[in-house]
Write a protein that holds these residues in place. Structure first.
Motif, mmCIF file in Angstrom:
data_model
loop_
_atom_site.group_PDB
_atom_site.id
_atom_site.type_symbol
_atom_site.label_atom_id
_atom_site.label_comp_id
_atom_site.label_asym_id
_atom_site.label_seq_id
_atom_site.Cartn_x
_atom_site.Cartn_y
_atom_site.Cartn_z
ATOM 1 N N ALA A 86 0.857 -1.189 0.000
ATOM 2 C CA ALA A 86 0.000 0.000 0.000
ATOM 3 C C ALA A 86 0.892 1.237 0.000
ATOM 4 O O ALA A 86 0.863 2.058 0.927
ATOM 5 N N LEU A 87 1.710 1.356 -1.030
ATOM 6 C CA LEU A 87 2.702 2.428 -1.118
ATOM 7 C C LEU A 87 2.688 3.038 -2.514
ATOM 8 O O LEU A 87 2.360 2.354 -3.496
ATOM 9 N N TYR A 88 3.081 4.307 -2.595
ATOM 10 C CA TYR A 88 3.183 4.988 -3.883
ATOM 11 C C TYR A 88 4.616 4.844 -4.402
ATOM 12 O O TYR A 88 5.554 5.403 -3.814
ATOM 13 N N PRO A 89 4.821 4.102 -5.494
ATOM 14 C CA PRO A 89 6.178 3.762 -5.939
ATOM 15 C C PRO A 89 7.041 4.950 -6.351
ATOM 16 O O PRO A 89 8.269 4.903 -6.216
ATOM 17 N N THR A 90 6.441 6.023 -6.857
ATOM 18 C CA THR A 90 7.235 7.165 -7.327
ATOM 19 C C THR A 90 7.561 8.160 -6.216
ATOM 20 O O THR A 90 8.288 9.130 -6.439
ATOM 21 N N LEU A 91 7.022 7.930 -5.028
ATOM 22 C CA LEU A 91 7.359 8.753 -3.872
ATOM 23 C C LEU A 91 8.458 8.079 -3.057
ATOM 24 O O LEU A 91 8.651 6.861 -3.129
ATOM 25 N N PHE A 100 0.772 8.869 4.991
ATOM 26 C CA PHE A 100 -0.062 7.999 5.819
ATOM 27 C C PHE A 100 -0.174 8.521 7.244
ATOM 28 O O PHE A 100 -1.219 8.388 7.886
ATOM 29 N N GLY A 101 0.888 9.137 7.734
ATOM 30 C CA GLY A 101 0.831 9.725 9.068
ATOM 31 C C GLY A 101 -0.207 10.822 9.168
ATOM 32 O O GLY A 101 -0.918 10.933 10.169
ATOM 33 N N LYS A 102 -0.308 11.626 8.116
ATOM 34 C CA LYS A 102 -1.305 12.707 8.112
ATOM 35 C C LYS A 102 -2.723 12.151 8.002
ATOM 36 O O LYS A 102 -3.656 12.684 8.611
ATOM 37 N N ILE A 103 -2.885 11.076 7.217
ATOM 38 C CA ILE A 103 -4.195 10.420 7.133
ATOM 39 C C ILE A 103 -4.631 9.928 8.518
ATOM 40 O O ILE A 103 -5.790 10.059 8.905
ATOM 41 N N TYR A 104 -3.672 9.371 9.263
ATOM 42 C CA TYR A 104 -3.958 8.861 10.607
ATOM 43 C C TYR A 104 -3.984 9.961 11.660
ATOM 44 O O TYR A 104 -4.145 9.691 12.853
ATOM 45 N N LYS A 105 -3.767 11.217 11.218
ATOM 46 C CA LYS A 105 -3.819 12.387 12.102
ATOM 47 C C LYS A 105 -2.763 12.347 13.200
ATOM 48 O O LYS A 105 -2.997 12.777 14.344
#
Length: 241
Positions: A86-91, A100-105
């Motif tokens: 569940a990762l963005y390959p170009t990042l 993901f940290g920001k999504i999880y607040k």
């Protein structure tokens, strides 16, 4: 920690239930392995527990909160590490973890320090600013795990977390997961690796054809079935079911 009662799941246009009269209690602070052959219903079960799909009927409670009524509250308690990356390959790894940290607040003032600390713990701090597409399978698995635990969940769902990884990465992942469990995290884990599950899990549930066959500690299961290892028990029970 988790109570599953009379759980059924039938997909649209399917002839049979993916889960049928499935019952299970998962205790707080255990490492619970859910084992079964392909098509047994493991991924369906994990998807329901993670709130990704709804059951056809039945009840799931997590920490006393009913899944279908309190999903938003439950989401803050759980972490999910899927089998697929569940990762963005170009990042870069850091950019993925910040996202993901920001999504999880996770608070912005501690997020970057937390990423550095966790990455150092699993030997990935030197690679944080490299793109995911350049990583080996084992390196991706390690970052995939960090993405699921940045918010310090009380329950972690792991779907085949060591598939396709080198032995070094596998040992690092399992050692770190045991450490997280010792710190109080409940882990629910699926795998096809019987030797790994035998060593890693405090209890296991063997399932087949959408049903839970047996739940027990691995050593007790092996003793009760006069077997040499968990693989022998698994083959015997899934063959007869």
């Amino acid at each position: 920690m988790i109570e599953i009662e009379k759980l059924y799941k039938k997909y649209k246009n399917a002839d049979v239930f993916a889960l049928e009269d499935f019952n299970l209690t998962i205790k707080s602070n255990e490492i619970h392995g859910v084992l079964g052959p392909n098509g047994a219903g493991k991924t369906t079960l994990m998807s329901i527990l993670s709130g990704l799909i709804l059951p056809t009927s039945g009840k799931v409670s997590i920490q006393g909160k009913e899944l279908q009524k309190d999903l938003n509250k439950i989401k803050s308690l759980i972490g999910i590490v899927p089998q697929e990356y569940a990762l963005y390959p170009t990042l870069t790894a850091r950019e993925n973890l910040l996202f993901f940290g920001k999504i999880y607040k996770v608070p912005s003032n501690i997020l970057n320090d937390k990423i550095n600390l966790l990455a150092e713990r699993i030997g990935m701090n030197k690679f944080l600013d490299k793109k995911i597409e350049s990583f080996s399978g084992g390196m991706k698995r390690r970052i995939n795990l960090l993405a699921g635990i940045l918010h310090q969940p009380e329950i972690l769902f792991l779907d085949e977390p060591t598939v396709g990884v080198d032995i070094q990465s596998k040992l690092i992942l399992l050692e770190y997961l045991k450490e997280l469990n010792q710190q109080g995290m409940t882990i629910v884990y699926t795998s096809h690796h019987m030797a790994e599950a035998e060593d890693f899990c405090t209890r296991i549930t063997i399932m087949n054809l959408g049903k839970a066959i047996i739940t027990e500690e691995p050593k007790k299961l092996i003793q009760e079935h006069n077997a040499h290892n968990l693989e022998e028990v698994f083959v015997s029970l899934t063959k007869l079911s």
